[in-house]
Write a protein that holds these residues in place. Structure first.
Motif, PDB file in Angstrom:
ATOM      1  N   VAL A   1       0.838  -1.209   0.000  1.00 19.06           N
ATOM      2  CA  VAL A   1       0.000   0.000   0.000  1.00 19.06           C
ATOM      3  C   VAL A   1       0.872   1.259   0.000  1.00 19.06           C
ATOM      4  O   VAL A   1       0.610   2.224  -0.732  1.00 19.06           O
ATOM      5  CB  VAL A   1      -0.948  -0.012   1.215  1.00 19.06           C
ATOM      6  CG1 VAL A   1      -1.599   1.344   1.410  1.00 19.06           C
ATOM      7  CG2 VAL A   1      -2.014  -1.083   1.042  1.00 19.06           C
ATOM      8  N   ARG A   2       1.924   1.241   0.798  1.00 26.12           N
ATOM      9  CA  ARG A   2       2.839   2.387   0.868  1.00 26.12           C
ATOM     10  C   ARG A   2       3.463   2.668  -0.494  1.00 26.12           C
ATOM     11  O   ARG A   2       3.519   3.822  -0.945  1.00 26.12           O
ATOM     12  CB  ARG A   2       3.933   2.126   1.906  1.00 26.12           C
ATOM     13  CG  ARG A   2       4.873   3.305   2.131  1.00 26.12           C
ATOM     14  CD  ARG A   2       6.107   2.894   2.918  1.00 26.12           C
ATOM     15  NE  ARG A   2       5.796   2.147   4.132  1.00 26.12           N
ATOM     16  CZ  ARG A   2       6.704   1.591   4.918  1.00 26.12           C
ATOM     17  NH1 ARG A   2       8.001   1.700   4.624  1.00 26.12           N
ATOM     18  NH2 ARG A   2       6.349   0.924   5.998  1.00 26.12           N
ATOM     19  N   GLU A   3       3.926   1.613  -1.163  1.00 28.38           N
ATOM     20  CA  GLU A   3       4.543   1.778  -2.476  1.00 28.38           C
ATOM     21  C   GLU A   3       3.498   2.183  -3.516  1.00 28.38           C
ATOM     22  O   GLU A   3       3.782   2.991  -4.414  1.00 28.38           O
ATOM     23  CB  GLU A   3       5.246   0.488  -2.896  1.00 28.38           C
ATOM     24  CG  GLU A   3       5.964   0.539  -4.235  1.00 28.38           C
ATOM     25  CD  GLU A   3       7.122   1.523  -4.270  1.00 28.38           C
ATOM     26  OE1 GLU A   3       7.601   1.806  -5.382  1.00 28.38           O
ATOM     27  OE2 GLU A   3       7.547   2.015  -3.197  1.00 28.38           O
ATOM     28  N   ALA A   4       2.289   1.641  -3.405  1.00 27.11           N
ATOM     29  CA  ALA A   4       1.217   2.007  -4.334  1.00 27.11           C
ATOM     30  C   ALA A   4       0.895   3.493  -4.227  1.00 27.11           C
ATOM     31  O   ALA A   4       0.688   4.166  -5.245  1.00 27.11           O
ATOM     32  CB  ALA A   4      -0.029   1.178  -4.042  1.00 27.11           C
ATOM     33  N   ALA A   5       0.868   4.005  -2.998  1.00 30.73           N
ATOM     34  CA  ALA A   5       0.613   5.435  -2.794  1.00 30.73           C
ATOM     35  C   ALA A   5       1.731   6.269  -3.393  1.00 30.73           C
ATOM     36  O   ALA A   5       1.481   7.340  -3.964  1.00 30.73           O
ATOM     37  CB  ALA A   5       0.466   5.724  -1.295  1.00 30.73           C
ATOM     38  N   ARG A   6       2.957   5.768  -3.292  1.00 31.24           N
ATOM     39  CA  ARG A   6       4.111   6.514  -3.795  1.00 31.24           C
ATOM     40  C   ARG A   6       4.123   6.595  -5.316  1.00 31.24           C
ATOM     41  O   ARG A   6       4.462   7.637  -5.890  1.00 31.24           O
ATOM     42  CB  ARG A   6       5.408   5.860  -3.306  1.00 31.24           C
ATOM     43  CG  ARG A   6       6.670   6.671  -3.589  1.00 31.24           C
ATOM     44  CD  ARG A   6       7.938   5.856  -3.362  1.00 31.24           C
ATOM     45  NE  ARG A   6       8.099   4.801  -4.335  1.00 31.24           N
ATOM     46  CZ  ARG A   6       8.564   4.973  -5.580  1.00 31.24           C
ATOM     47  NH1 ARG A   6       8.889   6.193  -6.002  1.00 31.24           N
ATOM     48  NH2 ARG A   6       8.688   3.950  -6.390  1.00 31.24           N
ATOM     49  N   CYS A   7       3.731   5.485  -5.962  1.00 34.97           N
ATOM     50  CA  CYS A   7       3.872   5.455  -7.427  1.00 34.97           C
ATOM     51  C   CYS A   7       2.538   5.529  -8.171  1.00 34.97           C
ATOM     52  O   CYS A   7       2.495   5.353  -9.390  1.00 34.97           O
ATOM     53  CB  CYS A   7       4.657   4.218  -7.861  1.00 34.97           C
ATOM     54  SG  CYS A   7       3.870   2.660  -7.476  1.00 34.97           S
ATOM     55  N   GLY A   8       1.449   5.794  -7.450  1.00 34.98           N
ATOM     56  CA  GLY A   8       0.173   6.042  -8.107  1.00 34.98           C
ATOM     57  C   GLY A   8      -0.584   4.816  -8.575  1.00 34.98           C
ATOM     58  O   GLY A   8      -1.430   4.905  -9.474  1.00 34.98           O
ATOM     59  N   LYS A   9      -0.309   3.656  -7.982  1.00 33.74           N
ATOM     60  CA  LYS A   9      -1.060   2.447  -8.315  1.00 33.74           C
ATOM     61  C   LYS A   9      -2.305   2.375  -7.420  1.00 33.74           C
ATOM     62  O   LYS A   9      -2.251   2.700  -6.233  1.00 33.74           O
ATOM     63  CB  LYS A   9      -0.214   1.195  -8.097  1.00 33.74           C
ATOM     64  CG  LYS A   9       1.130   1.184  -8.831  1.00 33.74           C
ATOM     65  CD  LYS A   9       0.981   1.177 -10.318  1.00 33.74           C
ATOM     66  CE  LYS A   9       2.338   1.012 -11.004  1.00 33.74           C
ATOM     67  NZ  LYS A   9       2.237   1.150 -12.466  1.00 33.74           N
TER      68      LYS A   9
ATOM     69  N   PRO B   1      -2.171   9.501   2.522  1.00 34.17           N
ATOM     70  CA  PRO B   1      -3.123  10.407   1.853  1.00 34.17           C
ATOM     71  C   PRO B   1      -3.098  10.346   0.328  1.00 34.17           C
ATOM     72  O   PRO B   1      -4.108  10.663  -0.313  1.00 34.17           O
ATOM     73  CB  PRO B   1      -2.685  11.791   2.353  1.00 34.17           C
ATOM     74  CG  PRO B   1      -2.009  11.529   3.657  1.00 34.17           C
ATOM     75  CD  PRO B   1      -1.314  10.213   3.474  1.00 34.17           C
ATOM     76  N   ASP B   2      -1.979   9.947  -0.260  1.00 28.21           N
ATOM     77  CA  ASP B   2      -1.885   9.879  -1.723  1.00 28.21           C
ATOM     78  C   ASP B   2      -2.417   8.564  -2.295  1.00 28.21           C
ATOM     79  O   ASP B   2      -2.440   8.382  -3.524  1.00 28.21           O
ATOM     80  CB  ASP B   2      -0.430  10.066  -2.171  1.00 28.21           C
ATOM     81  CG  ASP B   2       0.093  11.462  -1.878  1.00 28.21           C
ATOM     82  OD1 ASP B   2      -0.723  12.409  -1.865  1.00 28.21           O
ATOM     83  OD2 ASP B   2       1.313  11.606  -1.649  1.00 28.21           O
ATOM     84  N   LEU B   3      -2.841   7.663  -1.420  1.00 29.18           N
ATOM     85  CA  LEU B   3      -3.291   6.351  -1.878  1.00 29.18           C
ATOM     86  C   LEU B   3      -4.585   6.453  -2.690  1.00 29.18           C
ATOM     87  O   LEU B   3      -5.519   7.157  -2.308  1.00 29.18           O
ATOM     88  CB  LEU B   3      -3.521   5.424  -0.672  1.00 29.18           C
ATOM     89  CG  LEU B   3      -4.038   4.017  -0.993  1.00 29.18           C
ATOM     90  CD1 LEU B   3      -2.988   3.216  -1.755  1.00 29.18           C
ATOM     91  CD2 LEU B   3      -4.429   3.282   0.301  1.00 29.18           C
ATOM     92  N   ILE B   4      -4.630   5.716  -3.805  1.00 28.62           N
ATOM     93  CA  ILE B   4      -5.836   5.642  -4.627  1.00 28.62           C
ATOM     94  C   ILE B   4      -6.566   4.339  -4.300  1.00 28.62           C
ATOM     95  O   ILE B   4      -6.073   3.250  -4.609  1.00 28.62           O
ATOM     96  CB  ILE B   4      -5.499   5.669  -6.126  1.00 28.62           C
ATOM     97  CG1 ILE B   4      -4.694   6.921  -6.479  1.00 28.62           C
ATOM     98  CG2 ILE B   4      -6.779   5.603  -6.962  1.00 28.62           C
ATOM     99  CD1 ILE B   4      -4.082   6.870  -7.872  1.00 28.62           C
ATOM    100  N   VAL B   5      -7.715   4.447  -3.631  1.00 32.20           N
ATOM    101  CA  VAL B   5      -8.555   3.279  -3.375  1.00 32.20           C
ATOM    102  C   VAL B   5      -9.630   3.252  -4.457  1.00 32.20           C
ATOM    103  O   VAL B   5     -10.559   4.071  -4.456  1.00 32.20           O
ATOM    104  CB  VAL B   5      -9.196   3.326  -1.976  1.00 32.20           C
ATOM    105  CG1 VAL B   5     -10.110   2.113  -1.775  1.00 32.20           C
ATOM    106  CG2 VAL B   5      -8.114   3.345  -0.895  1.00 32.20           C
ATOM    107  N   ALA B   6      -9.502   2.322  -5.389  1.00 33.25           N
ATOM    108  CA  ALA B   6     -10.419   2.261  -6.526  1.00 33.25           C
ATOM    109  C   ALA B   6     -11.807   1.801  -6.105  1.00 33.25           C
ATOM    110  O   ALA B   6     -12.805   2.128  -6.759  1.00 33.25           O
ATOM    111  CB  ALA B   6      -9.854   1.331  -7.596  1.00 33.25           C
ATOM    112  N   GLY B   7     -11.880   1.036  -5.005  1.00 37.13           N
ATOM    113  CA  GLY B   7     -13.182   0.567  -4.553  1.00 37.13           C
ATOM    114  C   GLY B   7     -13.066  -0.463  -3.455  1.00 37.13           C
ATOM    115  O   GLY B   7     -11.972  -0.925  -3.106  1.00 37.13           O
TER     116      GLY B   7
END
Length: 237
Positions: free
Chosen positions: A93-101, A125-131
């Protein structure tokens, strides 16, 4: 790299080595499943060829359990540190937030995945939760459609093992995400419904002891650890 413990492949990488490999597969659009390997699961796999085959078909098997580390040491292997399921999810999750996944949370009781998602966004805060989707929806095609419409790169499934891994394996060819992880009760931990062991227990790999102190009825399950170590010693004589 991997080594075998009771016939099951286990990755030897630590978190810092593992996470780049997971995200390299995302970038290459190579679908990957992460499964957590612990002594209890290994003992079940020893008696259940289908479970063993399922675990070995996964692309990544993380050493989630101090018993696996001890086993590797006894057989002069290269697994040096625990890579727990809950911490692997956090690192992903941390890496996903960093790189926009983007991520999707599927499973648990109604409301739990939503609460877990809110906690993750609060932390990153930058994390994208698609659903999100609770695990009580009976229409599998509806679940698949909901995930695919959200188009996340990463899917976390909380159903308990091996149900979650079986579900992922059965449906991932028809699902949009690239990276999959079965995370058991992690949504409940994130949502605050289940308390994780204090840091002192985590540090020495004694989360099992903390859970046993809270739930003495777990003693039967925990007896798998000495049985497991005995089996490792027997096989390495």
């Amino acid at each position: 790299m991997k080594e075998q413990v009771l016939g099951v492949d286990v990755n030897t990488e630590n978190y810092d080595e593992l996470i780049p490999k997971l995200f390299a597969n995302i970038d290459a659009e190579k679908k990957s499943l992460v499964v957590a390997i612990n002594p209890e699961k290994l003992m079940k796999a020893k008696e259940d060829p289908e479970l063993k085959a399922l675990l070995n078909r996964a692309e990544f098997q993380i050493p989630d359990g101090v018993g696996v580390i001890i086993a590797s040491k006894l057989q002069k292997g290269n697994i040096k540190s625990r890579v727990t399921g809950v911490d692997t999810m956090d690192r992903i999750v941390r890496e996903a937030a960093r790189c926009g996944k983007s991520i999707f949370l599927y499973g648990a009781k109604p409301g739990v995945a939503d609460a877990a998602a809110s906690k993750l966004i609060e932390t990153y805060p930058d994390l994208i939760v698609a659903g999100t989707q609770d695990g009580y929806e009976q229409d599998t095609q509806k679940v698949i459609d909901t995930i695919n419409e959200a188009k996340p790169e990463i899917l976390f499934v909380a159903m308990g093992s091996p149900k979650q891994e079986l579900w992922i394996e059965q449906h991932r060819d028809n699902l949009y995400p690239t990276l999959y992880q079965g995370v058991g009760g992690t949504f409940d931990v994130l949502a605050g419904n289940i308390k994780r062991a204090p840091a002192a227990f985590q540090k020495v790999g004694a989360e099992w002891l903390y859970r046993l102190l809270l739930e003495p009825t777990r003693i039967k399950r925990q007896m798998n650890l000495p049985k497991f170590l005995f089996e490792i010693i027997r096989q390495n004589k």
